[in-house]
Motif scaffolding. Structure first.
Motif, PDB file in Angstrom:
ATOM      1  N   ASN A 152      64.933  49.018 -67.680  1.00  0.00           N
ATOM      2  CA  ASN A 152      63.503  48.775 -67.278  1.00  0.00           C
ATOM      3  C   ASN A 152      63.288  49.277 -65.021  1.00  0.00           C
ATOM      4  O   ASN A 152      61.887  49.216 -64.747  1.00  0.00           O
ATOM      5  N   ASN A 153      64.643  49.861 -64.789  1.00  0.00           N
ATOM      6  CA  ASN A 153      64.175  50.277 -64.002  1.00  0.00           C
ATOM      7  C   ASN A 153      63.459  49.255 -62.674  1.00  0.00           C
ATOM      8  O   ASN A 153      63.328  49.259 -61.868  1.00  0.00           O
ATOM      9  N   ILE A 154      64.231  48.305 -63.035  1.00  0.00           N
ATOM     10  CA  ILE A 154      63.480  46.880 -61.547  1.00  0.00           C
ATOM     11  C   ILE A 154      64.800  47.568 -60.310  1.00  0.00           C
ATOM     12  O   ILE A 154      66.030  47.496 -60.639  1.00  0.00           O
ATOM     13  N   ASN A 155      64.090  46.647 -59.496  1.00  0.00           N
ATOM     14  CA  ASN A 155      64.170  46.573 -57.933  1.00  0.00           C
ATOM     15  C   ASN A 155      64.954  45.565 -57.851  1.00  0.00           C
ATOM     16  O   ASN A 155      64.521  45.097 -58.053  1.00  0.00           O
ATOM     17  N   VAL A 156      66.984  45.642 -57.361  1.00  0.00           N
ATOM     18  CA  VAL A 156      66.692  44.510 -57.115  1.00  0.00           C
ATOM     19  C   VAL A 156      67.149  44.022 -55.877  1.00  0.00           C
ATOM     20  O   VAL A 156      68.566  45.434 -54.793  1.00  0.00           O
ATOM     21  N   GLY A 173      58.787  45.010 -58.749  1.00  0.00           N
ATOM     22  CA  GLY A 173      58.781  46.254 -60.070  1.00  0.00           C
ATOM     23  C   GLY A 173      57.399  46.749 -58.820  1.00  0.00           C
ATOM     24  O   GLY A 173      56.212  45.798 -58.436  1.00  0.00           O
ATOM     25  N   GLY A 174      56.993  47.933 -58.920  1.00  0.00           N
ATOM     26  CA  GLY A 174      55.673  48.946 -58.254  1.00  0.00           C
ATOM     27  C   GLY A 174      56.614  49.456 -57.035  1.00  0.00           C
ATOM     28  O   GLY A 174      56.946  49.976 -56.770  1.00  0.00           O
ATOM     29  N   LEU A 181      59.796  39.436 -64.908  1.00  0.00           N
ATOM     30  CA  LEU A 181      59.913  40.997 -64.895  1.00  0.00           C
ATOM     31  C   LEU A 181      59.112  41.162 -66.251  1.00  0.00           C
ATOM     32  O   LEU A 181      58.863  42.352 -66.341  1.00  0.00           O
ATOM     33  N   ASN A 182      59.796  40.994 -67.180  1.00  0.00           N
ATOM     34  CA  ASN A 182      59.261  41.208 -69.071  1.00  0.00           C
ATOM     35  C   ASN A 182      58.119  40.920 -69.211  1.00  0.00           C
ATOM     36  O   ASN A 182      57.569  40.980 -70.550  1.00  0.00           O
ATOM     37  N   GLU A 184      50.694  47.365 -59.495  1.00  0.00           N
ATOM     38  CA  GLU A 184      52.311  47.875 -58.921  1.00  0.00           C
ATOM     39  C   GLU A 184      51.929  49.464 -58.038  1.00  0.00           C
ATOM     40  O   GLU A 184      53.245  49.348 -57.169  1.00  0.00           O
ATOM     41  N   TYR A 185      50.493  49.722 -58.588  1.00  0.00           N
ATOM     42  CA  TYR A 185      50.147  51.070 -57.983  1.00  0.00           C
ATOM     43  C   TYR A 185      50.012  50.640 -55.745  1.00  0.00           C
ATOM     44  O   TYR A 185      50.565  50.789 -55.313  1.00  0.00           O
ATOM     45  N   ASN A 186      49.936  49.325 -55.822  1.00  0.00           N
ATOM     46  CA  ASN A 186      48.846  48.826 -54.293  1.00  0.00           C
ATOM     47  C   ASN A 186      50.053  48.266 -53.514  1.00  0.00           C
ATOM     48  O   ASN A 186      50.302  47.264 -52.819  1.00  0.00           O
ATOM     49  N   GLY A 187      51.468  47.880 -54.642  1.00  0.00           N
ATOM     50  CA  GLY A 187      52.186  46.765 -54.176  1.00  0.00           C
ATOM     51  C   GLY A 187      53.178  46.277 -55.081  1.00  0.00           C
ATOM     52  O   GLY A 187      54.004  46.838 -55.908  1.00  0.00           O
ATOM     53  N   GLY A 188      52.975  45.596 -56.046  1.00  0.00           N
ATOM     54  CA  GLY A 188      54.172  45.320 -56.907  1.00  0.00           C
ATOM     55  C   GLY A 188      53.834  43.326 -57.513  1.00  0.00           C
ATOM     56  O   GLY A 188      53.238  42.653 -56.798  1.00  0.00           O
TER      57      GLY A 188
END
Length: 366
Positions: free
Chosen positions: A77-81, A106-107, A178-179, A194-198
């Motif tokens: 899911n391309n989660i940022n860690v 995410g975002g 985040l699921n 997600e577009y404006n932050g996340g």
């Protein structure tokens, strides 16, 4: 961070009895998460506050299976860690002793060199609270702050919505993985958020929005920001917990005062009465207490170029030119303007570069 490093960090956090504080002790003493599992029993037992009780749980092989499953979810899911020692970990949160070892996001979150404030309050927000929140965020636009909240009903989602309406970055701190999203009714806001932050969370994909998770979530809301603002609150509630956490972290807390007879002003009034929060009547109060530099935002325009001042602005400006430095209360009295209105007007004039604030809520014409 490599997949292997992340795998062992996830495994460490799944060890029974290991929370964020204990995990940090183990990491500092052993060097990294993989080394914790390879360390001799005597080394682990000698760590202050750890002892021998943890040894048997470090041998539990099932934690590696759980860590691998979560790692696969993160990659898929391309989660940022963010690891608490990494550069991309929120700066202020790093200084909280119980901050999460790992954060998942995410975002399009960007916290570098940003002014960050948290806005919290009751889920039963009134029209008074809604309008105050809107005006506060609108007046802060020139400072481009990041608005943090918990994505819950009431004050939380209102703060997120106004931030998005005014094209400010906003972050929802979640009490689950985040699921999913909670409450489900707020799923319609996800794409724009997600577009404006996340979204930000410490919880895994296996975590549900359980009651205790919301209290844990609140420490991130309090710790990540420079100041926590309570818009409205009854005499008990999660927003008061967040305010107390912010005080514990030595952060500034602000509360919006209300009528003593209003249920959802009781918590705010009590915070002010017990000196746990600054009084917040406008964006100007926040800017003053936090000592934010607004001169570096819109460039000051020379006075002679200002020919289109609003009537109230012109009245105040003429008064200050004639009388020099003056207290906010005196300006309001002499210009026949209510305090709640003059604060916002003074802020707008300050942003235009035609007046400047001085200590003690004194203003003068530039």
């Amino acid at each position: 961070m490599s997949d292997q490093e992340l795998f062992y960090l996830l495994a460490l956090l799944k060890v029974e009895g290991v929370g964020d504080v204990t995990a940090k002790k183990l990491l500092v003493n052993c060097g990294n998460a993989e080394a914790v599992f390879k360390a001799k029993n005597a080394q682990i037992a000698a760590i202050d506050g750890v002892g021998t009780s943890l040894l048997k749980y470090l041998k539990d092989k099932s934690i590696f299976e759980k860590a691998n499953q979560e790692l696969e979810f993160i990659k898929k899911n391309n989660i940022n860690v963010s690891f608490f020692q990494d550069e991309n970990y929120p700066d202020r949160l790093k200084h909280c002793f119980d901050a999460p070892v790992l954060l998942f996001s995410g975002g399009n979150i960007d916290l570098k060199n940003k002014k960050i404030i948290s806005i919290v309050g009751t889920r039963q927000i009134t029209s008074y609270g809604t309008e105050f929140c809107r005006k506060l965020i609108e007046d802060l636009i020139p400072l481009d702050p990041v608005i943090v909240s918990g994505f819950a009903y009431g004050v939380d989602i209102i703060a997120h919505q106004f931030a998005m309406d005014y094209n400010l970055q906003t972050i929802g701190v979640l009490a689950h993985g985040l699921n999913q999203i909670y409450p489900k009714n707020h799923k319609k806001y996800m794409a724009k958020m997600e577009y404006n932050g996340g979204f930000l969370t410490e919880f895994w994909s296996t975590s549900n929005p359980d009651r205790e998770n919301f209290v844990k979530r609140n420490r991130i809301v309090a710790g990540i920001s420079e100041a926590t603002i309570v818009i409205e609150s009854a005499d008990k509630g999660g927003s008061l917990i967040t305010a107390n956490m912010a005080n514990d972290y030595n952060r500034d807390v602000f509360a919006v005062p209300g009528r003593v007879t209003d249920r959802y002003s009781q918590g705010c009034n009590d915070l002010i009465k017990t000196q746990k929060a600054n009084v917040l009547t406008s964006a100007a109060d926040l800017i003053y207490v936090l000592n934010w530099d607004i001169q570096s935002k819109p460039k000051a325009i020379q006075k002679q170029l200002f020919i289109d001042l609003e009537p109230d602005e012109q009245k105040i400006y003429d008064f200050l030119l004639k009388n020099g430095k003056e207290l906010l209360d005196i300006i309001a009295l002499e210009c026949d303007l209510p305090i709640f209105k003059i604060s916002g007007t003074l802020l707008n004039m300050e942003l235009k570069g035609i007046i400047r604030p001085l200590p003690g809520k004194v203003f003068e014409a530039v």
